[in-house]
Write a protein that holds these residues in place. Structure first.
Motif, mmCIF file in Angstrom:
data_model
loop_
_atom_site.group_PDB
_atom_site.id
_atom_site.type_symbol
_atom_site.label_atom_id
_atom_site.label_comp_id
_atom_site.label_asym_id
_atom_site.label_seq_id
_atom_site.Cartn_x
_atom_site.Cartn_y
_atom_site.Cartn_z
ATOM 1 N N MET A 189 62.661 126.934 89.073
ATOM 2 C CA MET A 189 61.318 126.404 88.861
ATOM 3 C C MET A 189 61.007 125.296 89.852
ATOM 4 S SD MET A 189 61.040 126.460 84.692
ATOM 5 C CE MET A 189 59.351 125.923 84.521
ATOM 6 N N LYS A 190 61.993 124.414 90.099
ATOM 7 C CA LYS A 190 61.777 123.328 91.065
ATOM 8 C C LYS A 190 61.461 123.905 92.443
ATOM 9 C CE LYS A 190 64.720 119.573 90.706
ATOM 10 N NZ LYS A 190 66.031 118.958 90.345
ATOM 11 N N LYS A 191 62.191 124.940 92.831
ATOM 12 C CA LYS A 191 62.004 125.554 94.141
ATOM 13 C C LYS A 191 60.587 126.112 94.281
ATOM 14 C CE LYS A 191 65.936 127.545 95.348
ATOM 15 N NZ LYS A 191 66.838 128.709 95.267
ATOM 16 N N LYS A 192 60.037 126.626 93.176
ATOM 17 C CA LYS A 192 58.691 127.220 93.236
ATOM 18 C C LYS A 192 57.592 126.182 93.099
ATOM 19 C CE LYS A 192 59.800 131.507 93.621
ATOM 20 N NZ LYS A 192 59.474 132.869 93.284
ATOM 21 N N GLY A 193 57.959 124.907 93.065
ATOM 22 C CA GLY A 193 56.945 123.873 93.054
ATOM 23 C C GLY A 193 56.568 123.332 91.681
ATOM 24 N N TYR A 194 57.323 123.717 90.650
ATOM 25 C CA TYR A 194 57.088 123.108 89.342
ATOM 26 C C TYR A 194 57.659 121.698 89.390
ATOM 27 C CZ TYR A 194 56.320 127.803 87.402
ATOM 28 O OH TYR A 194 55.847 129.052 87.130
ATOM 29 N N LYS A 195 56.996 120.760 88.681
ATOM 30 C CA LYS A 195 57.552 119.409 88.608
ATOM 31 C C LYS A 195 58.855 119.460 87.804
ATOM 32 C CE LYS A 195 53.639 116.320 89.067
ATOM 33 N NZ LYS A 195 52.426 117.016 88.549
ATOM 34 N N PRO A 196 59.918 118.736 88.261
ATOM 35 C CA PRO A 196 61.191 118.739 87.527
ATOM 36 C C PRO A 196 61.029 118.362 86.059
ATOM 37 C CG PRO A 196 61.442 117.605 89.622
ATOM 38 C CD PRO A 196 59.989 117.963 89.502
ATOM 39 N N ARG A 197 60.158 117.371 85.795
ATOM 40 C CA ARG A 197 59.985 116.944 84.403
ATOM 41 C C ARG A 197 59.402 118.075 83.551
ATOM 42 N NH1 ARG A 197 56.467 111.828 83.971
ATOM 43 N NH2 ARG A 197 56.070 112.169 86.170
ATOM 44 N N PHE A 198 58.472 118.822 84.143
ATOM 45 C CA PHE A 198 57.862 119.942 83.433
ATOM 46 C C PHE A 198 58.934 120.995 83.135
ATOM 47 C CE2 PHE A 198 55.851 124.136 83.488
ATOM 48 C CZ PHE A 198 54.831 123.972 82.571
ATOM 49 N N ALA A 199 59.755 121.301 84.146
ATOM 50 C CA ALA A 199 60.801 122.305 83.970
ATOM 51 C C ALA A 199 61.767 121.892 82.865
ATOM 52 C CB ALA A 199 61.548 122.512 85.283
ATOM 53 N N ALA A 200 62.165 120.627 82.867
ATOM 54 C CA ALA A 200 63.119 120.143 81.871
ATOM 55 C C ALA A 200 62.497 120.181 80.473
ATOM 56 C CB ALA A 200 63.566 118.729 82.208
ATOM 57 N N ALA A 201 61.258 119.698 80.368
ATOM 58 C CA ALA A 201 60.608 119.629 79.063
ATOM 59 C C ALA A 201 60.426 121.024 78.480
ATOM 60 C CB ALA A 201 59.257 118.925 79.195
ATOM 61 N N LEU A 202 59.977 121.963 79.311
ATOM 62 C CA LEU A 202 59.729 123.313 78.809
ATOM 63 C C LEU A 202 61.035 123.979 78.377
ATOM 64 C CD1 LEU A 202 57.712 125.634 78.371
ATOM 65 C CD2 LEU A 202 58.337 126.454 80.643
#
Lengths: 183, 426
Positions: free
Chosen positions: B127-140
């Protein structure tokens, strides 16, 4: 999960996995025999006892890995002296509880006399329940032998939950890395 | 008064860092000793053993065993590929994949931390690689992993069922609608964020790829059919369904995919046994506490004092929800269930609240508890994979937590959401 006392850990791994596999086989046999029209009379009782054996031997294994669920927020928030004092109190409580369990677990065995399991007449109840004091002794052993190392963690202020999370992530990464290599 | 002090001693011991199972045992030993002297200790040794022989709980080590076989036998990777081909083409596709994958991996190894470590290590970096914010990835990742525990098979439900004498099969059935509802709402939330932040699609929709992934995963998908079909159809109990899952996963891993990696399987099994025993020791020691509580009739007294206050079901459920939320902030899921069920059950029965509905409500509270720091091991694991701050991630997590709260409120106030399927089948 890191283990503290290697030989004890390996011994308990073998014991618990053997019981786990036996348990799976017993339950599958229970289903097969019921559908073939001759239900096994010993199925429920034996399966329940195997679960109890996994519980207590596995609890000793978990003790050897310092993996039992607990709350360490307060302990690790204290300064060094406070941490050491609390550590000593916690160890005293743990050993007292386990010692009482060994004593009581051992004394009830005498009360069973020649009692056997209800559905497996050759199995003495004292053997079935003897697992409790034996496992409690193993827990004391694991707790005692791991004390120096755990004490050093308390000194350094590294709490077990942070350690577990670090280790799980490291392992998952290592597995991913080997998969990439294979490609 | 003495009873309150005994319970207080337990919380003090938990607070200073005595393992929870041993804190329960210690306070229960104090209690039975006060009542019956050293004879009480002998009684305690009997009940701690009996506490570990609850037949329905056999499902826990068996599901853990099946999970280990699935993860090491190539079943899990095919399910991920299938979900990815199915929903990856939507905007914010990877976030959708995250929700879908979590549904399959609900607490499968018996340790929420190990599951999040396994799925999160794949999905969060992607997700980080595709441009999602790390916090968003972790929270989801963290929220979807927690929602997954209300979708069967669920270890907290097995625990609750065994402790309260509620049918585990009915609990499993009751979890389906709230679980799917939560998943749909989380996906909708992801879609909203995807449009707002212009998050990417994974790949174009490709019928050929979907067909290929479906064919590859078709054996893997037999597994839920066997387990859930057998259990819901009344052919086997939840425990036996778990044993069938073991044999099916073994068959698929050995004969169809032929990918079982023995050292990895051994490792997964040992970890699974440890996780099972940790939970089971809590169950066993709480049986001793139960012995003490029964003799002192404390839960009945508590029920009476609350019903003196109000007999409105909804008000009482709200009180319980708030209490569980507070407990969930400082205790891990299994411990929270084991400690609260014996205390609340008389109250639930007295007010005529359906025990199945209450079980779903309790499990949802446990899911929420995994998201609320300071004790929130699932969230903390996701954060350390994404390298984000726990409190900052919690802010990003708020909309997802809101979804979980919404599902909880719906289950609390609309019994039909959890009970419709149960009433239909049983």
């Amino acid at each position: 999960m890191r283990s503290f006392v290697r030989p004890l850990d390996v011994f308990l791994q073998v014991v618990t996995l053997t019981i786990l596999i036996a348990l799976a086989i017993v339950v599958l046999m229970g289903i097969a025999f019921r559908y073939s029209g001759n239900s096994l009379i010993w199925y429920d009782e034996v399966a329940a006892v195997l679960l109890a054996w996994i519980t207590f031997f596995g609890a000793a294994l978990a003790m050897n890995r310092d993996a039992h669920m607990g709350f360490n927020g307060l302990l690790y928030a204290l300064p060094l002296k406070g941490r050491l004092a609390l550590f000593a109190i916690v160890e005293c409580i743990v050993f007292a509880v386990l010692a009482i369990t060994v004593w009581a677990g051992w004394h009830i065995l005498e009360l069973f006399g020649d009692d056997t399991m209800t559905s497996v007449r050759w199995m003495p109840r004292a053997v079935v329940q003897g697992v409790l004091p034996v496992a409690a002794v193993l827990m004391m052993l694991a707790r005692g032998l791991s004390m120096p190392e755990r004490l050093s963690f308390v000194r350094e202020g590294r709490d077990p939950e942070a350690r577990e999370i670090e280790e799980e992530i490291a392992r998952a990464r290592a597995e991913l890395a080997t998969k990439e290599d294979l490609k | 008064m003495t009873e309150a002090l005994v319970l207080l001693s337990m919380f003090v011991m938990i607070g200073i860092g005595v393992p929870i199972a041993l804190s329960i045992m210690a306070s229960a030993l104090i209690g039975v000793w006060l009542l019956n002297g050293s004879l009480g200790f002998l009684n305690a040794a009997l009940s701690v053993f009996d506490g570990a022989t609850k037949f329905p709980l056999i499902a826990i080590p068996l599901f853990v065993l099946a999970g280990a076989l699935m993860n090491t036998g190539g079943i899990s990777t095919r399910l991920i590929a299938f979900v990815s081909a199915l929903v990856g083409f939507v905007r914010g596709g990877l976030a959708m994949v995250n929700v879908g994958v979590s549904l399959f991996f609900a607490e499968i190894s018996g340790s929420a931390v190990a599951d999040v470590a396994a799925t999160g290590s794949v999905l969060i970096p992607a997700m980080k690689k595709k441009g999602y914010k790390p916090r968003f990835a972790a929270a989801l990742t963290s929220s979807t992993a927690s929602l997954a525990i209300i979708i069967p098979p669920s270890i907290p439900m097995i625990l609750y069922g065994a402790l309260s004498g509620t049918s585990i099969v009915q609990l499993f059935v009751a979890g389906i609608i709230p679980g799917l509802l939560g998943a749909i709402l989380l996906m909708a939330m992801c879609y909203y964020f995807a449009v707002r932040y212009n998050l990417p699609r994974e790949e174009g929709f490709d019928l050929c790829r979907l067909w290929h992934a479906t064919r590859e995963a078709s054996w893997a998908m037999i597994l839920p059919v066997v387990i859930l079909g057998g259990i819901f159809g009344g052919f086997v109990t939840a425990t036996e369904g778990a044993a069938l899952a073991v044999i099916t996963a073994l068959f698929i891993g050995v004969f169809i995919y032929r990918e079982i990696d023995l050292p990895k399987l051994y490792h997964a099994l040992v970890d699974g046994v440890v996780q099972t025993s940790i939970v089971m020791l809590l169950v066993a020691t709480s049986a001793v506490l139960g012995l003490y509580l029964t003799e002192t009739e404390m839960p009945q007294k508590l029920a009476a004092s609350i019903t003196d206050l109000t007999t409105n079901k909804l008000a009482v459920l709200m009180i319980i929800n708030i209490f569980l939320l507070l407990v969930g902030m400082v205790l891990h899921g299994a411990a929270a269930i084991i400690l609260t069920v014996p205390i609340f059950m008389p109250l639930v029965n007295q007010l005529g609240i359906d025990p199945v509905q209450f079980g779903i409500l309790l499990t949802l509270n446990i899911a929420l508890g995994q998201q609320t720091p300071p004790v929130a091991s699932v969230l903390v694991t996701a954060c350390s994979i994404a390298k984000t701050d726990v409190w900052a991630t919690t802010r990003t997590n708020l909309p997802f937590i809101a979804v979980l709260v919404l599902v909880l409120l719906l289950v609390t106030y609309v019994p039909a959401i959890s009970l419709t399927l149960v009433n239909l089948f049983y």
